[in-house]
Design a protein around this motif. Structure first.
Motif, PDB file in Angstrom:
ATOM      1  N   ARG B   9      -3.467 -29.115   2.793  1.00  0.00           N
ATOM      2  CA  ARG B   9      -3.024 -30.250   1.966  1.00  0.00           C
ATOM      3  C   ARG B   9      -4.032 -29.909   0.729  1.00  0.00           C
ATOM      4  O   ARG B   9      -3.379 -30.207  -0.303  1.00  0.00           O
ATOM      5  CB  ARG B   9      -3.376 -31.480   2.617  1.00  0.00           C
ATOM      6  N   PHE B  33      11.755 -21.200  -0.928  1.00  0.00           N
ATOM      7  CA  PHE B  33      11.246 -21.198  -1.993  1.00  0.00           C
ATOM      8  C   PHE B  33       9.798 -21.622  -2.257  1.00  0.00           C
ATOM      9  O   PHE B  33       9.217 -22.722  -1.440  1.00  0.00           O
ATOM     10  CB  PHE B  33      12.104 -22.051  -2.709  1.00  0.00           C
ATOM     11  N   TYR B  35       7.339 -23.487  -5.282  1.00  0.00           N
ATOM     12  CA  TYR B  35       7.468 -24.104  -6.603  1.00  0.00           C
ATOM     13  C   TYR B  35       5.936 -24.499  -6.838  1.00  0.00           C
ATOM     14  O   TYR B  35       5.105 -24.605  -5.954  1.00  0.00           O
ATOM     15  CB  TYR B  35       8.336 -25.440  -6.692  1.00  0.00           C
ATOM     16  N   GLN B  37       3.970 -27.403  -9.190  1.00  0.00           N
ATOM     17  CA  GLN B  37       4.133 -28.737  -9.790  1.00  0.00           C
ATOM     18  C   GLN B  37       3.367 -29.177 -10.696  1.00  0.00           C
ATOM     19  O   GLN B  37       2.037 -29.216 -10.310  1.00  0.00           O
ATOM     20  CB  GLN B  37       4.371 -29.844  -8.849  1.00  0.00           C
ATOM     21  N   MET B  88      -0.281 -28.222  -7.987  1.00  0.00           N
ATOM     22  CA  MET B  88       0.181 -28.468  -6.781  1.00  0.00           C
ATOM     23  C   MET B  88       1.503 -27.430  -6.456  1.00  0.00           C
ATOM     24  O   MET B  88       2.221 -27.403  -6.972  1.00  0.00           O
ATOM     25  CB  MET B  88       1.005 -29.952  -6.729  1.00  0.00           C
ATOM     26  N   LEU B  90       4.706 -26.486  -3.794  1.00  0.00           N
ATOM     27  CA  LEU B  90       5.463 -26.741  -2.856  1.00  0.00           C
ATOM     28  C   LEU B  90       6.118 -25.680  -2.403  1.00  0.00           C
ATOM     29  O   LEU B  90       6.677 -24.936  -3.183  1.00  0.00           O
ATOM     30  CB  LEU B  90       6.364 -28.015  -3.682  1.00  0.00           C
ATOM     31  N   SER B  94      16.045 -24.196   3.053  1.00  0.00           N
ATOM     32  CA  SER B  94      17.254 -24.696   2.961  1.00  0.00           C
ATOM     33  C   SER B  94      18.569 -23.858   3.677  1.00  0.00           C
ATOM     34  O   SER B  94      18.241 -22.481   3.798  1.00  0.00           O
ATOM     35  CB  SER B  94      17.747 -24.992   1.571  1.00  0.00           C
ATOM     36  N   TYR B 101      17.265 -28.948  -0.417  1.00  0.00           N
ATOM     37  CA  TYR B 101      16.105 -28.362   0.185  1.00  0.00           C
ATOM     38  C   TYR B 101      15.421 -29.314   1.027  1.00  0.00           C
ATOM     39  O   TYR B 101      15.423 -30.642   0.819  1.00  0.00           O
ATOM     40  CB  TYR B 101      14.909 -28.073  -1.172  1.00  0.00           C
ATOM     41  N   PHE B 103      11.381 -30.005   1.686  1.00  0.00           N
ATOM     42  CA  PHE B 103      10.243 -29.701   1.278  1.00  0.00           C
ATOM     43  C   PHE B 103       8.860 -30.116   2.118  1.00  0.00           C
ATOM     44  O   PHE B 103       8.994 -30.860   3.127  1.00  0.00           O
ATOM     45  CB  PHE B 103       9.913 -30.697   0.007  1.00  0.00           C
ATOM     46  N   GLY B 104       8.027 -29.098   1.996  1.00  0.00           N
ATOM     47  CA  GLY B 104       6.746 -29.378   2.727  1.00  0.00           C
ATOM     48  C   GLY B 104       5.835 -30.186   1.703  1.00  0.00           C
ATOM     49  O   GLY B 104       6.357 -31.054   0.886  1.00  0.00           O
ATOM     50  N   SER B 105       4.531 -30.840   2.667  1.00  0.00           N
ATOM     51  CA  SER B 105       4.091 -31.944   1.803  1.00  0.00           C
ATOM     52  C   SER B 105       3.443 -31.440   0.574  1.00  0.00           C
ATOM     53  O   SER B 105       2.702 -32.205  -0.136  1.00  0.00           O
ATOM     54  CB  SER B 105       2.989 -32.627   2.826  1.00  0.00           C
ATOM     55  N   GLY B 106       2.956 -30.063   0.322  1.00  0.00           N
ATOM     56  CA  GLY B 106       2.421 -29.607  -0.798  1.00  0.00           C
ATOM     57  C   GLY B 106       0.989 -29.245  -0.460  1.00  0.00           C
ATOM     58  O   GLY B 106       0.382 -29.795   0.259  1.00  0.00           O
TER      59      GLY B 106
END
Lengths: 114, 112
Positions: B9, B33, B35, B37, B88, B90, B94, B101, B103-106
């Motif tokens: 985390r 994927f 990303y 943020q 962050m 992410l 999918s 999608y 997503f994970g918690s980041g």
């Protein structure tokens, strides 16, 4: 290529008031449209999506969105917000023809106040 | 429910270190994927993968690489971490496009 514009970076609203978060997109091909919500220190969660059919889409937590092809918009609405709706909201698009890459807007921070 | 798990985390690394961010999904999704943020910039695609051992550059791949040796695992690698990679991160997975999608918690990475 696609692009998504969320003009409002922050939207303050009082509890139990209605809210609209605006999303406009640009694309030369047909797209699927999505709204995601992100609560503090969490990942994104799917709120609702438009794939085809009825232009009014209902999602979780009482949210709905309307697809307007002529205005290339997909605005998110809720008739009465709650404190727990305070979060960041992201609009996203992906071409219907495959590829599956989502293009996101820059997000709108919804702050619900008492 | 599909679950996407990101191994950390919060992470603090030093400039120049090689950094590995791990992501695992448990629903046999083909697509994965990464990303990043950043405030005011939304989510920007770094890399994605449609199959094992397959990878494609997203919009901001510079300074990053990825690995997908198994279908369920997609790793993001910062070859030599720099302070402008503080962000962050992410991960998402999918099926085909219409499903969106998961997503994970980041992972919030700080490079000092």
């Amino acid at each position: 290529a696609q692009s998504v514009t969320q003009l409002d970076s922050q939207v303050p609203v009082f509890e139990e008031a209605p809210v609209e978060l605006r999303c406009n997109y640009s694309s030369s091909v047909s797209v699927y449209l999505f709204w995601y919500v992100q609560y503090p220190n969490q990942g994104l969660q799917l709120l609702l999506k438009y794939l085809s059919g009825s232009t009014l889409v209902k999602g979780i937590n009482g949210f709905e969105a309307e697809f307007n092809k002529s205005q290339t918009s997909f605005h998110l609405r809720k008739p009465s917000v709650h404190i727990s709706d305070t979060a960041e909201y992201f609009c996203a698009v992906t071409p219907t023809g495959g590829g599956n890459k989502l293009t996101f807007g820059t997000g709108t921070q919804l702050k619900v106040e008492l | 429910d599909v679950k996407v798990t990101q191994s950390s985390r919060y992470l603090v690394k030093r400039t120049g270190e090689k950094v590995f961010l791990e992501c695992v999904q448990d629903m046999d999704h083909e697509n994965m994927f990464w990303y990043r943020q950043d405030p005011g910039l939304g989510l920007r695609l770094i890399y994605f993968s449609y199959d094992v051992k397959m990878k494609e550059k997203g919009d901001i791949p510079e300074g990053y690489s990825v690995s997908r040796e198994k279908k369920e695992r997609f790793s993001l690698i910062l070859e030599s971490a720099s302070t402008n990679q503080t962000s962050m991160y992410l991960c998402a997975s999918s099926l085909a496009g219409g499903y969106g999608y998961t997503f994970g918690s980041g992972t919030r990475l700080t490079v000092v």
